[in-house]
Design an enzyme around this catalytic site. Structure first.
Site, PDB file in Angstrom:
ATOM      1  N   GLY A  32      50.261  52.212  45.001  1.00  0.00           N
ATOM      2  CA  GLY A  32      49.383  52.462  43.864  1.00  0.00           C
ATOM      3  C   GLY A  32      47.940  52.289  44.293  1.00  0.00           C
ATOM      4  CD  GLN A  66      43.514  46.596  45.748  1.00  0.00           C
ATOM      5  OE1 GLN A  66      43.347  46.344  46.928  1.00  0.00           O
ATOM      6  NE2 GLN A  66      42.501  46.808  44.938  1.00  0.00           N
ATOM      7  CB  SER A 118      59.218  55.985  45.056  1.00  0.00           C
ATOM      8  OG  SER A 118      57.819  56.161  44.974  1.00  0.00           O
ATOM      9  CG  HIS A 129      46.373  38.436  41.181  1.00  0.00           C
ATOM     10  ND1 HIS A 129      45.395  37.478  41.008  1.00  0.00           N
ATOM     11  CD2 HIS A 129      46.996  38.546  39.988  1.00  0.00           C
ATOM     12  CE1 HIS A 129      45.446  37.033  39.754  1.00  0.00           C
ATOM     13  NE2 HIS A 129      46.410  37.665  39.126  1.00  0.00           N
ATOM     14  CG  ASP A 148      42.119  38.180  38.687  1.00  0.00           C
ATOM     15  OD1 ASP A 148      41.427  39.022  39.283  1.00  0.00           O
ATOM     16  OD2 ASP A 148      43.073  38.475  37.943  1.00  0.00           O
ATOM     17  CB  SER A 194      11.932  49.116  25.695  1.00  0.00           C
ATOM     18  OG  SER A 194      12.776  48.494  24.724  1.00  0.00           O
TER      19      SER A 194
END
Ligand code: NAD
Ligand code: MG
Length: 345
Positions: A25, A27, A50, A107, A190, A251
């Site tokens: 996918g 990553q 797959s 992760h 995370d 601004s």
């Protein structure tokens, strides 16, 4: 935190090793292609049937079933969705891990919250680029890289840290900077970031602003432009220049309103709730809740999605985005759907 670069890294730590990239996918594709272009032996592990099989082959990489990829590998990186990892790990990975293999993640969720418990004789490491897969790939192709976090959870071989750094360098991280963390810190920050700020906080802020204007009788189209569409201008400026750098580009009226009103939106009560959310992450309450939700077939998850899709901001947004052909590179949202499978977080 100290940043390490290619010159600090012993790339030899990966010499002669075969790397199994599980999943293709966001990553997975970026890691596999970058590792391959960095002259490492890569095999992509896919589940039976797959749809990615032909794509992987076309892109010049070797494909195998997940058990075969793991059996062949010295480094196995799990790049499938976090909630799918425990099931795939038990079914197709653990019994094929050889002692001394490095089991890697992008992760820390599974390891930190114990939904994956590897045997004691493998290294357990993390290599987490701080960017979406597409950027990890295009930066590498352009001779640059995306900063990368590395961490070691378990060092069975005495080489776990060296392998993590060599891997980070091979996907381009050493060109931008490699930062060392640990599984707990990466996982908790995370989750907090995506819940309180990036996804949960941001979408709730945008929606509340939109609703406030619409309830007050303003046109939903105006509310959409002001509270959602223009977020990108501001976020891009913050990303490139920081908060004060962003303010340089707005601004004086906008700046004065920003300084005097912003803190009234993020109140002590909001901060207290942020601490509560962090507490639920730290205690594992959130993880337990999400694991149970996944195990039950994601009923509330589906209900949240269905309800959110019905909000007026989505209907107005679909129409207004149709007026802006430069979004999605000139494609309609449906045509661009292919691109949406590349997750950014
Ligand atoms: P993804 O959703 O883009 O890709 C997942 C891949 O896994 C897909 O090819 C999918 O077909 C496959 N897959 C799904 N379920 C499967 C199953 N049951 N068995 C086998 N294959 C399955 O995922 P991603 O965003 O690349 O995330 C992968 C890991 O990288 C996660 O741990 C995530 O937290 C981490 N991460 C992602 C990003 C990001 O920007 N997307 C950044 C840093 C870390
Ligand atoms: Mg995340």
């Amino acid at each position: 935190m100290e940043a390490y670069y290619d010159r600090d890294v012993d790339r030899g730590a990966l010499d002669g090793k075969t790397i199994a990239v599980i999943g293709y996918g966001s990553q997975g594709r970026a890691h596999a292609l970058n590792l391959h272009d960095s002259r490492h032996a890569v095999v992509v592990g896919l589940r039976p049937g797959s749809a990615k099989r032909d794509e992987v082959r076309r892109e010049g990489l070797q494909v195998a079933s997940i058990p075969d990829a793991v059996s062949a590998a010295d480094v196995v990186i799990m790049l499938i969705p976090d909630e799918e990892q425990p099931g795939v790990y038990l079914r197709d990975v653990v019994e094929h891990l050889r002692p001394g293999t490095a089991l890697a993640f992008a992760h820390g969720f599974g390891i930190h919250f114990g939904t994956i418990v590897p045997p004691g004789d493998v290294d357990v490491i993390m290599i987490a680029p701080k960017g979406p897969g597409r950027l990890v790939r295009t930066e590498y192709e352009n001779g640059r890289g995306v900063p990368c976090l590395v961490a070691v959870h378990q060092d069975a071989t005495g080489h776990a840290r060296a392998i993590a750094f060599a891997y980070a360098s091979a996907i381009g991280g050493g060109r931008a900077g490699i930062l060392e963390t640990n599984f707990r810190e990466e996982t908790e920050t995370d989750l907090f970031g995506e819940q309180a700020v990036l996804c949960g906080g941001m979408s709730a802020l945008v929606k509340a602003g939109f609703e406030t204007l619409v309830e007050a009788g303003y046109a939903p189209e105006m509310a959409y432009f002001e509270c959602l569409h223009e977020v990108k201008l501001i976020v891009d400026l913050m990303y490139e220049r920081g908060i004060e750098g962003m303010r340089d580009a707005i601004s004086n009226t906008a700046k004065y309103g920003d300084y005097t009103r912003g803190e009234r939106i993020i109140t002590d009560q909001t901060r207290a709730e942020m601490r509560k959310i962090l507490g639920e992450i730290q205690s594992g309450t959130f993880a337990q809740e999400w694991v149970a939700e996944h195990a039950a077939g994601k009923p509330s998850f589906r209900a949240f999605r269905a309800k959110a899709a019905q909000h007026e901001i989505e209907h107005v947004g679909t129409e207004l985005r149709g007026l802006m052909p430069w979004l999605n590179g000139g494609q309609t949202a449906a045509e661009a759907d292919d691109g949406l499978r590349f997750r950014v977080l």
